[in-house]
Write a protein that holds these residues in place. Structure first.
Motif, PDB file in Angstrom:
ATOM      1  N   SER A 185       0.832  -1.201   0.000  1.00 42.31           N
ATOM      2  CA  SER A 185       0.000   0.000   0.000  1.00 42.31           C
ATOM      3  C   SER A 185       0.865   1.248   0.000  1.00 42.31           C
ATOM      4  N   THR A 186       0.218   2.380  -0.179  1.00 42.75           N
ATOM      5  CA  THR A 186       0.898   3.676  -0.074  1.00 42.75           C
ATOM      6  C   THR A 186       0.478   4.338   1.232  1.00 42.75           C
ATOM      7  N   ASN A 187       1.290   5.283   1.694  1.00 49.23           N
ATOM      8  CA  ASN A 187       0.912   6.010   2.898  1.00 49.23           C
ATOM      9  C   ASN A 187      -0.064   7.128   2.544  1.00 49.23           C
ATOM     10  N   ARG A 188      -0.401   7.939   3.509  1.00 49.64           N
ATOM     11  CA  ARG A 188      -1.447   8.941   3.293  1.00 49.64           C
ATOM     12  C   ARG A 188      -0.991  10.097   2.411  1.00 49.64           C
ATOM     13  N   GLN A 189       0.290  10.146   2.089  1.00 48.11           N
ATOM     14  CA  GLN A 189       0.769  11.124   1.118  1.00 48.11           C
ATOM     15  C   GLN A 189       0.926  10.506  -0.275  1.00 48.11           C
ATOM     16  N   GLY A 190       0.429   9.266  -0.419  1.00 46.79           N
ATOM     17  CA  GLY A 190       0.496   8.595  -1.710  1.00 46.79           C
ATOM     18  C   GLY A 190       1.860   8.021  -2.031  1.00 46.79           C
ATOM     19  N   GLN A 191       2.745   7.929  -1.033  1.00 45.73           N
ATOM     20  CA  GLN A 191       4.095   7.407  -1.250  1.00 45.73           C
ATOM     21  C   GLN A 191       4.132   5.909  -0.960  1.00 45.73           C
ATOM     22  N   SER A 192       4.918   5.186  -1.748  1.00 43.41           N
ATOM     23  CA  SER A 192       5.043   3.745  -1.553  1.00 43.41           C
ATOM     24  C   SER A 192       5.767   3.444  -0.246  1.00 43.41           C
ATOM     25  N   ASN A 193       5.299   2.420   0.462  1.00 39.15           N
ATOM     26  CA  ASN A 193       5.956   1.973   1.689  1.00 39.15           C
ATOM     27  C   ASN A 193       7.011   0.932   1.323  1.00 39.15           C
ATOM     28  N   THR A 194       8.242   1.374   1.172  1.00 37.76           N
ATOM     29  CA  THR A 194       9.313   0.460   0.749  1.00 37.76           C
ATOM     30  C   THR A 194       9.851  -0.360   1.916  1.00 37.76           C
ATOM     31  N   VAL A 195       9.685   0.150   3.130  1.00 37.41           N
ATOM     32  CA  VAL A 195      10.108  -0.571   4.328  1.00 37.41           C
ATOM     33  C   VAL A 195       8.989  -0.485   5.362  1.00 37.41           C
ATOM     34  N   VAL A 196       9.094  -1.299   6.402  1.00 41.99           N
ATOM     35  CA  VAL A 196       8.097  -1.322   7.469  1.00 41.99           C
ATOM     36  C   VAL A 196       8.804  -1.110   8.803  1.00 41.99           C
ATOM     37  N   LEU A 197       8.185  -0.324   9.663  1.00 45.02           N
ATOM     38  CA  LEU A 197       8.734  -0.073  10.994  1.00 45.02           C
ATOM     39  C   LEU A 197       8.048  -0.987  12.005  1.00 45.02           C
ATOM     40  N   ALA A 198       8.837  -1.600  12.881  1.00 45.76           N
ATOM     41  CA  ALA A 198       8.301  -2.454  13.943  1.00 45.76           C
ATOM     42  C   ALA A 198       8.811  -1.953  15.286  1.00 45.76           C
ATOM     43  N   GLN A 199       7.920  -1.907  16.268  1.00 43.06           N
ATOM     44  CA  GLN A 199       8.281  -1.447  17.608  1.00 43.06           C
ATOM     45  C   GLN A 199       7.756  -2.410  18.661  1.00 43.06           C
ATOM     46  N   GLU A 200       8.457  -2.431  19.778  1.00 44.65           N
ATOM     47  CA  GLU A 200       7.946  -3.207  20.905  1.00 44.65           C
ATOM     48  C   GLU A 200       6.590  -2.656  21.318  1.00 44.65           C
ATOM     49  N   PHE A 201       5.730  -3.519  21.797  1.00 49.80           N
ATOM     50  CA  PHE A 201       4.419  -3.094  22.268  1.00 49.80           C
ATOM     51  C   PHE A 201       4.584  -2.444  23.636  1.00 49.80           C
ATOM     52  N   LEU A 202       4.136  -1.209  23.745  1.00 49.74           N
ATOM     53  CA  LEU A 202       4.249  -0.463  25.001  1.00 49.74           C
ATOM     54  C   LEU A 202       2.959  -0.620  25.793  1.00 49.74           C
ATOM     55  N   ALA A 203       3.040  -1.269  26.937  1.00 49.57           N
ATOM     56  CA  ALA A 203       1.869  -1.463  27.778  1.00 49.57           C
ATOM     57  C   ALA A 203       1.761  -0.309  28.769  1.00 49.57           C
ATOM     58  N   GLY A 204       0.552   0.191  28.946  1.00 52.10           N
ATOM     59  CA  GLY A 204       0.334   1.268  29.893  1.00 52.10           C
ATOM     60  C   GLY A 204      -0.818   2.147  29.478  1.00 52.10           C
ATOM     61  N   THR A 205      -0.827   3.364  29.963  1.00 55.83           N
ATOM     62  CA  THR A 205      -1.859   4.346  29.623  1.00 55.83           C
ATOM     63  C   THR A 205      -1.244   5.369  28.682  1.00 55.83           C
ATOM     64  N   GLU A 206      -1.946   5.636  27.578  1.00 57.39           N
ATOM     65  CA  GLU A 206      -1.388   6.545  26.572  1.00 57.39           C
ATOM     66  C   GLU A 206      -2.015   7.934  26.701  1.00 57.39           C
ATOM     67  N   TYR A 207      -1.171   8.936  26.557  1.00 59.10           N
ATOM     68  CA  TYR A 207      -1.590  10.327  26.602  1.00 59.10           C
ATOM     69  C   TYR A 207      -1.107  11.034  25.336  1.00 59.10           C
ATOM     70  N   PHE A 208      -1.724  12.179  25.047  1.00 62.22           N
ATOM     71  CA  PHE A 208      -1.083  13.069  24.087  1.00 62.22           C
ATOM     72  C   PHE A 208      -0.995  14.467  24.674  1.00 62.22           C
ATOM     73  N   VAL A 209       0.097  15.143  24.309  1.00 66.96           N
ATOM     74  CA  VAL A 209       0.387  16.477  24.811  1.00 66.96           C
ATOM     75  C   VAL A 209       0.469  17.420  23.620  1.00 66.96           C
ATOM     76  N   ASN A 210      -0.378  18.444  23.611  1.00 63.64           N
ATOM     77  CA  ASN A 210      -0.356  19.459  22.558  1.00 63.64           C
ATOM     78  C   ASN A 210       0.374  20.688  23.067  1.00 63.64           C
ATOM     79  N   THR A 211       1.379  21.106  22.323  1.00 62.72           N
ATOM     80  CA  THR A 211       2.211  22.229  22.742  1.00 62.72           C
ATOM     81  C   THR A 211       2.334  23.251  21.619  1.00 62.72           C
ATOM     82  N   VAL A 212       2.784  24.440  21.990  1.00 63.14           N
ATOM     83  CA  VAL A 212       3.183  25.469  21.029  1.00 63.14           C
ATOM     84  C   VAL A 212       4.498  26.052  21.528  1.00 63.14           C
ATOM     85  N   SER A 213       5.448  26.206  20.611  1.00 57.78           N
ATOM     86  CA  SER A 213       6.784  26.702  20.966  1.00 57.78           C
ATOM     87  C   SER A 213       7.120  27.944  20.153  1.00 57.78           C
ATOM     88  N   ARG A 214       7.968  28.762  20.729  1.00 57.81           N
ATOM     89  CA  ARG A 214       8.540  29.899  20.011  1.00 57.81           C
ATOM     90  C   ARG A 214       9.940  30.110  20.556  1.00 57.81           C
TER      91      ARG A 214
END
Length: 433
Positions: A185-214
């Motif tokens: 498949s292609t990614n959301r920018q229409g680019q071919s996925n030539t490789v695949v990324l694999a990561q360890e499964f992180l168990a826990g509670t997930e958060y997201f933090v929205n920031t603005v920097s200057r």
């Protein structure tokens, strides 16, 4: 090193402002900042379907010649370039570097998009990070999983967004199937996925933090807690998210870690959206985007949140000295809130009409709805962000009412996408139900 340019800006350029970025136009206009749009060669194939905002004084198409696009922006006197979405991150960084306007560090220019380079930057900064490999070969990932990481492992494209082909795999067979799916498949920018990324499964509670920097100074606008679902096929989808109170035990630790991540990725100017897993050993980065968090609705969330990224970016651009006087932590809850992702559980479905959605708008805590597909459009089963029907924001002073409305919304969804009328009006649900 952060670019120390403190002067205000009267004209800004936005790259690929098709999603959350389009909310920046009125916010910047209110601050007296005119906006020029830049279209990258490979915008998000899903976001370009959304309504393009009014208010731009020019619309420049980048054809691959950085110097030519920068020259066109110089004619407008552009004071900064802002990524309007994920597909605009790298081009915005490149244009800021070319123009000498406040931007992000360029010692690792791909680390804010390429998730493998991101992990390497975090590792080199001495911060906790997930064990990660990248390979075009499924067998190599299987060997790594079975000798190093253990199952489950998470597979995803190296450069994409919005849960695009993110799959948790519990066996060699699942790894091979996910790997084949991503590679074909292609990614959301229409680019071919030539490789695949694999990561360890992180168990826990997930958060997201929205920031603005200057100028390398970071301010936290929001911290939210994810609630996700694992569904057949290894996909992980969003159920809902809820804002974190500043006095939550994890808030300060997650915030401090996120700011160190921004430094590691050289995010000195603009918005960032960091997804962080609080594991038994502490916070670990899932990924960090150098742009606005998705689904921003500042006019709605201002009812329940003390700050938002849209208004903070506008302030940082137009009045940087005032921005620098703000406290580091700005997130504060005014009312209880749930940001509910709509989910179509069926293999087929039909996008609901405005009339169909009336039963959801009648919920006591309903505040806002965004539908991602036009009325009557064919829907597929929800497996990621692009395939979700939309989202609903619920806001209430009463947490019991909020939870009852969430449960009722999920009941309504059982028939919402079938094409049959949703005739039942919501009834109050007892707290003990």
């Amino acid at each position: 090193m952060a670019t120390n340019l403190r002067s205000p800006t009267t004209r800004a350029a936005l790259v690929d402002a098709y999603s959350a970025g389009n909310l920046l136009v009125p916010a910047l206009n209110r601050e007296g900042v005119e906006c020029v749009h830049v279209r990258s060669p490979e915008p998000d194939v899903n976001m370009v379907k959304l309504k393009f905002p009014d208010g731009f004084v020019d619309d420049i198409r980048h054809e691959g010649d950085l110097a030519a696009t920068a020259a066109a922006l110089r004619e407008w006197g552009i004071g900064c370039v802002i990524a309007g979405g994920e597909s605009g991150v790298e081009l915005a960084d490149q244009l800021n570097a070319e123009l000498g306007t406040p931007g992000n560090g360029m010692s690792r220019p791909t680390c804010r998009r390429n998730k493998y380079e991101m992990v390497l930057a975090v590792r080199d900064a001495g911060l906790p990070h997930a064990a990660t490999v990248v390979s075009p070969d499924a067998d190599e990932i299987i060997e790594w999983a079975e000798t190093t990481a253990g199952y489950p492992v998470v597979l995803k494209p190296v450069s994409s967004a919005g849960q695009d082909n993110v799959m948790a795999c519990a066996s060699a067979e699942e790894v091979r199937a996910a790997h084949d799916k991503i590679r074909s498949s292609t990614n959301r920018q229409g680019q071919s996925n030539t490789v695949v990324l694999a990561q360890e499964f992180l168990a826990g509670t997930e958060y997201f933090v929205n920031t603005v920097s200057r100028d390398g100074q970071h301010h936290t606008a929001e911290i939210w807690r994810y609630c996700k679902r694992r569904i057949p096929g290894g996909h992980i989808i969003h159920d809902y998210v809820e804002p974190l109170s500043p006095d939550d035990p994890d808030a300060q630790e997650v915030e401090f870690y996120s700011h160190r991540i921004l430094d590691a990725l050289e995010i000195h100017n603009g918005a960032a959206h960091a997804e962080i897993m609080m594991t038994a050993d502490g916070p670990v980065l899932v990924e960090c985007a150098g742009r606005l968090g998705g689904g921003a609705a500042p006019q709605i969330l201002s009812r329940s949140m003390a700050a938002n990224q849209i208004d903070l970016i506008a302030l940082s651009v137009a009045r940087p000295d005032e921005f620098h006087q703000l406290p580091t932590s700005l997130h504060r809850l005014l009312r209880h809130t749930l940001y509910v992702h709509l989910i179509n559980p069926n293999d087929h479905g039909i996008a609901p009409s405005h009339e169909d959605m009336g039963v959801i708008r009648a919920l006591p805590s309903w505040a806002h709805t965004v539908l991602m597909h036009p009325e009557g459009a064919r829907l597929t089963r929800t497996i990621d962000f692009p395939s979700q029907p939309g989202y609903v924001i619920l806001i209430s002073d009463d947490p019991v009412q909020l939870r009852a409305d969430y449960e009722k919304l999920r009941e309504i969804e059982r028939v919402l996408y079938t094409g049959y009328p949703v005739s039942e009006q919501p009834r109050p649900i007892r707290p003990d139900r």
